[in-house]
Design an enzyme around this catalytic site. Structure first.
Site, short mmCIF file in Angstrom:
data_model
loop_
_atom_site.label_atom_id
_atom_site.label_comp_id
_atom_site.label_asym_id
_atom_site.label_seq_id
_atom_site.Cartn_x
_atom_site.Cartn_y
_atom_site.Cartn_z
N ASP A 52 0.81 -1.23 0.00
CA ASP A 52 0.00 0.00 0.00
C ASP A 52 0.84 1.27 0.00
O ASP A 52 0.44 2.29 0.55
CB ASP A 52 -0.96 0.03 1.22
N LYS A 110 1.83 2.16 -5.15
CA LYS A 110 2.36 1.60 -6.41
C LYS A 110 1.45 1.92 -7.59
O LYS A 110 1.91 2.28 -8.68
CB LYS A 110 2.51 0.06 -6.29
N GLY A 145 -4.61 -4.17 -3.67
CA GLY A 145 -5.58 -3.13 -3.99
C GLY A 145 -4.79 -1.90 -4.40
O GLY A 145 -4.11 -1.31 -3.56
N HIS A 146 -4.82 -1.58 -5.68
CA HIS A 146 -4.01 -0.46 -6.20
C HIS A 146 -4.94 0.67 -6.63
O HIS A 146 -5.82 0.46 -7.45
CB HIS A 146 -3.15 -0.95 -7.37
N ARG A 172 1.77 -29.00 -7.11
CA ARG A 172 1.35 -29.49 -8.43
C ARG A 172 -0.06 -30.02 -8.44
O ARG A 172 -0.41 -30.95 -9.13
CB ARG A 172 2.35 -30.53 -8.97
N GLN A 197 1.92 -6.07 -3.07
CA GLN A 197 2.44 -6.18 -1.70
C GLN A 197 3.76 -5.40 -1.56
O GLN A 197 3.93 -4.42 -2.25
CB GLN A 197 2.60 -7.66 -1.29
N LYS A 228 3.33 10.22 -0.42
CA LYS A 228 2.58 10.72 0.76
C LYS A 228 3.38 11.65 1.67
O LYS A 228 3.16 11.67 2.89
CB LYS A 228 2.03 9.52 1.53
P1 GDP Z 1 -0.72 0.40 -3.57
O1 GDP Z 1 -1.33 -0.87 -3.08
O2 GDP Z 1 0.75 0.44 -3.34
O3 GDP Z 1 -1.07 0.72 -4.99
O4 GDP Z 1 -1.34 1.55 -2.66
P2 GDP Z 1 -2.89 1.73 -2.24
O5 GDP Z 1 -3.66 2.19 -3.41
O6 GDP Z 1 -3.39 0.53 -1.51
O7 GDP Z 1 -2.77 2.85 -1.12
C1 GDP Z 1 -2.16 4.07 -1.37
C2 GDP Z 1 -3.16 5.19 -1.07
O8 GDP Z 1 -2.48 6.42 -1.00
C3 GDP Z 1 -4.22 5.37 -2.16
O9 GDP Z 1 -5.41 5.77 -1.55
C4 GDP Z 1 -3.64 6.49 -3.02
O10 GDP Z 1 -4.65 7.22 -3.69
C5 GDP Z 1 -2.96 7.33 -1.99
N1 GDP Z 1 -1.77 8.07 -2.45
C6 GDP Z 1 -0.80 7.68 -3.34
N2 GDP Z 1 0.19 8.61 -3.40
C7 GDP Z 1 -0.17 9.60 -2.53
C8 GDP Z 1 0.47 10.81 -2.11
O11 GDP Z 1 1.58 11.18 -2.55
N3 GDP Z 1 -0.20 11.55 -1.17
C9 GDP Z 1 -1.39 11.18 -0.64
N4 GDP Z 1 -1.97 11.95 0.28
N5 GDP Z 1 -2.01 10.04 -1.01
C10 GDP Z 1 -1.40 9.26 -1.93
P1 IMO Z 2 -0.91 -4.14 -2.20
O1 IMO Z 2 -0.50 -4.73 -3.52
C1 IMO Z 2 -0.83 -4.54 2.15
C2 IMO Z 2 -0.93 -8.62 3.76
C3 IMO Z 2 -2.15 -9.05 4.55
C4 IMO Z 2 -1.51 -10.02 5.55
C5 IMO Z 2 -0.44 -10.70 4.68
C6 IMO Z 2 -0.89 -12.04 4.11
O2 IMO Z 2 -2.18 -3.39 -2.24
O3 IMO Z 2 0.22 -3.38 -1.58
P2 IMO Z 2 -2.52 -12.72 2.13
O4 IMO Z 2 -3.98 -12.45 1.92
O5 IMO Z 2 -1.65 -12.19 1.06
O6 IMO Z 2 -2.26 -14.16 2.43
O7 IMO Z 2 -2.16 -11.93 3.48
O8 IMO Z 2 -0.16 -9.81 3.62
N1 IMO Z 2 -1.20 -8.10 2.40
C7 IMO Z 2 -1.12 -6.81 2.06
N2 IMO Z 2 -0.88 -5.71 2.82
N3 IMO Z 2 -0.99 -4.42 0.81
C8 IMO Z 2 -1.21 -5.50 0.05
O9 IMO Z 2 -1.23 -5.44 -1.30
C9 IMO Z 2 -1.32 -6.77 0.67
N4 IMO Z 2 -1.56 -8.03 0.23
C10 IMO Z 2 -1.46 -8.83 1.30
O10 IMO Z 2 -2.76 -7.95 5.20
O11 IMO Z 2 -0.82 -9.29 6.55
MG MG Z 3 -2.87 -1.53 -1.78
#
Ligand code: GDP
Ligand code: IMO
Ligand code: MG
Length: 435
Positions: free
Chosen positions: A13, A16, A40-41, A142, A223, A330
């Protein structure tokens, strides 16, 4: 060439999705290479928010090759839901392809994930309960079912029966669950296969063709480094290799095709799920960062644990990924907090000191960040578009990170919007090759 890998450098999170979307504009293809819909991106475009779990973050550019690679585990129901949702929003999906060799998440994987967590009780991993671990376990045993199997009813039925057989004792409590009836599953997955057939492909040649033509290929990680199954805080990790090296196996290209590896890191730290977190804040400051950063899981909605920037863990992420650049996100969230502590070492059990990431689980569980304090800033930075627009103390914060990590910061995020980003000179090389 060139190939650019973009991976999470912390616990996921990091933001990315946003940077992949931005760089994708110049790319020929964007390829997801591991993970599944545990990811979740988020992309915010013109005030509209898109959240992708399986579909690569390049899909907002019409016709862009967006590949779900062989290393991904695919829940076809979720993928179809995502496709339908994007169609409704008017997004062109002609570039989407899913590897015929990617493994499927089956209904029994979801049940086993839930049951496994329930069995662990207080020691739970805190998984996303999307069936990720059991699906990768079947792949390694497998006993996995692949995307191509959905296209042949006979093979599909045989493989499901073979995969279910050794699980019978574990699935006994679910015998009455209609979702794991062999005939129902075969029918459902055949239907998913029909729906997905236009997207199913032999995907590595898509990457090879683009690389041969000298076009940019972006490999999108899910992740983060500390959730890697080998290098992360095992067992509190996900079930795939999340590091840059996995991009090759998960997409079907060689390491020689990778030119740059960018790690994405927040200007602070967060973690969702259980496990060690040396700079975690359990106080009002942690809540303040959670509120300011909107730190709630994109996939599960769980509040993320928040803490200070951890340079010990980040240095480790630089090494295990071979990072060539850091995408810092951020920074805006830290506005108004001062001074800003960052960890440059850990204190472990019995006062032991660590300057590098300890391998030992017992040490790691008790490690606490040794903090140095940097100056904060109060100015609103959300409108900054060049490094010079930033207050001096924000620039110093970035300089300190670069010094400690020994790699340049390539972009700085100052808000969730697409335009809320600063590109530094260090990103010029790649941006020129790609243009
Ligand atoms: P990912 O899983 O790495 O793609 O990240 P997520 O989407 O799960 O979480 C990142 C969150 O931060 C999202 O809600 C983005 O919209 C937000 N975000 C990304 N870059 C920035 C930033 O530079 N500033 C702020 N305030 N929010 C950001
Ligand atoms: P993105 O791509 C943050 C964490 C889960 C748990 C561990 C194992 O959005 O950055 P799983 O369901 O993969 O077996 O859970 O990994 N986890 C993440 N935490 N961002 C993610 O993806 C994650 N995908 C899995 O919360 O701790
Ligand atoms: Mg995410």
């Amino acid at each position: 060439m060139p190939g650019l890998v973009i991976v999470g450098a912390q616990w996921g999170d990091e933001g990315k999705g946003k940077v992949v979307d931005l760089i994708a504009e110049q790319a020929d293809a964007v390829i997801r290479f591991q993970g599944g819909n545990n990811a979740g991106h988020t992309i915010v475009r013109d005030g509209e928010t898109f959240k992708f779990h399986l579909i690569p973050s390049g899909i907002l550019y019409p016709g862009k090759h967006c590949v779900i690679g062989n290393g991904v585990v695919v829940d076809p129901k979720v993928l179809i839901g995502e496709i339908d949702g994007l169609r409704k929003q008017g997004i062109d999906l002609t570039g989407l392809k899913v590897s015929a060799n990617a493994h499927l998440i089956m209904p029994y994987h979801l049940l086993l994930d839930q049951a496994g967590e329930a069995r662990l009780g207080k020691r739970e991993i805190g998984t996303t309960k999307r069936g990720i671990g059991p699906a990768y376990a079947d792949k390694a045993s497998r006993l996995g079912i692949r995307v191509q199997d959905m296209l042949d009813e006979k093979i599909l039925r045989q493989k499901i029966a073979a995969a279910m057989e050794p699980k019978a004792p574990l699935l006994r409590e679910f015998v009455k669950d209609p979702s794991i009836d062999l005939h129902q599953m075969t029918e459902d997955y055949r239907a998913f296969g029909d729906r997905l057939a236009p997207y199913i492909a032999d995907t590595p040649p898509i990457a090879w063709k683009a690389l041969d033509a000298g076009r940019l290929v972006v490999l999108e990680g899910a992740q983060g480094a500390l959730l890697d199954i080998d290098h992360g805080t095992y067992p509190f990790v996900t079930s795939s290799n999340t590091v840059a090296g996995a991009a090759c196996g998960g997409a079907g290209i060689g390491p020689g095709s990778i030119d740059e590896v960018w790690g994405v890191a927040k200007a602070y730290s967060t973690r969702v799920g259980s496990g060690p977190f040396p700079t975690e804040l359990h106080d009002a400051m942690g809540e303040r960062i959670r509120d300011a950063g909107g730190e709630y899981g994109t996939t599960t909605g769980r509040p993320r644990r928040c803490g200070w920037l951890d340079l010990v863990a980040l240095k480790y992420a630089v090494r295990i990924n071979g990072l060539t650049g850091l995408v810092l996100t951020k920074l805006d969230v830290l506005t108004g907090i001062g001074p800003l502590p960052v960890a440059t070492g850990y204190t472990g059990p019995e006062g032991a000191r660590f300057e590098s990431f300890p391998y030992h689980q017992s040490v790691l569980h008790r490690a606490r960040g040794e903090l140095v304090e940097l100056a904060g800033w109060d100015e609103d930075i959300s409108g900054a578009r060049t490094v010079d627009d930033l207050p001096a103390s924000a620039r110093d914060y970035i300089d300190f990170i670069e010094d400690q990590l020994g790699i340049p910061v390539v972009t700085i995020g100052v808000g969730p919007g697409r335009e809320q980003i600063i590109w530094t000179k260090a990103a010029d090389g790649l941006r020129q090759i790609a243009a």
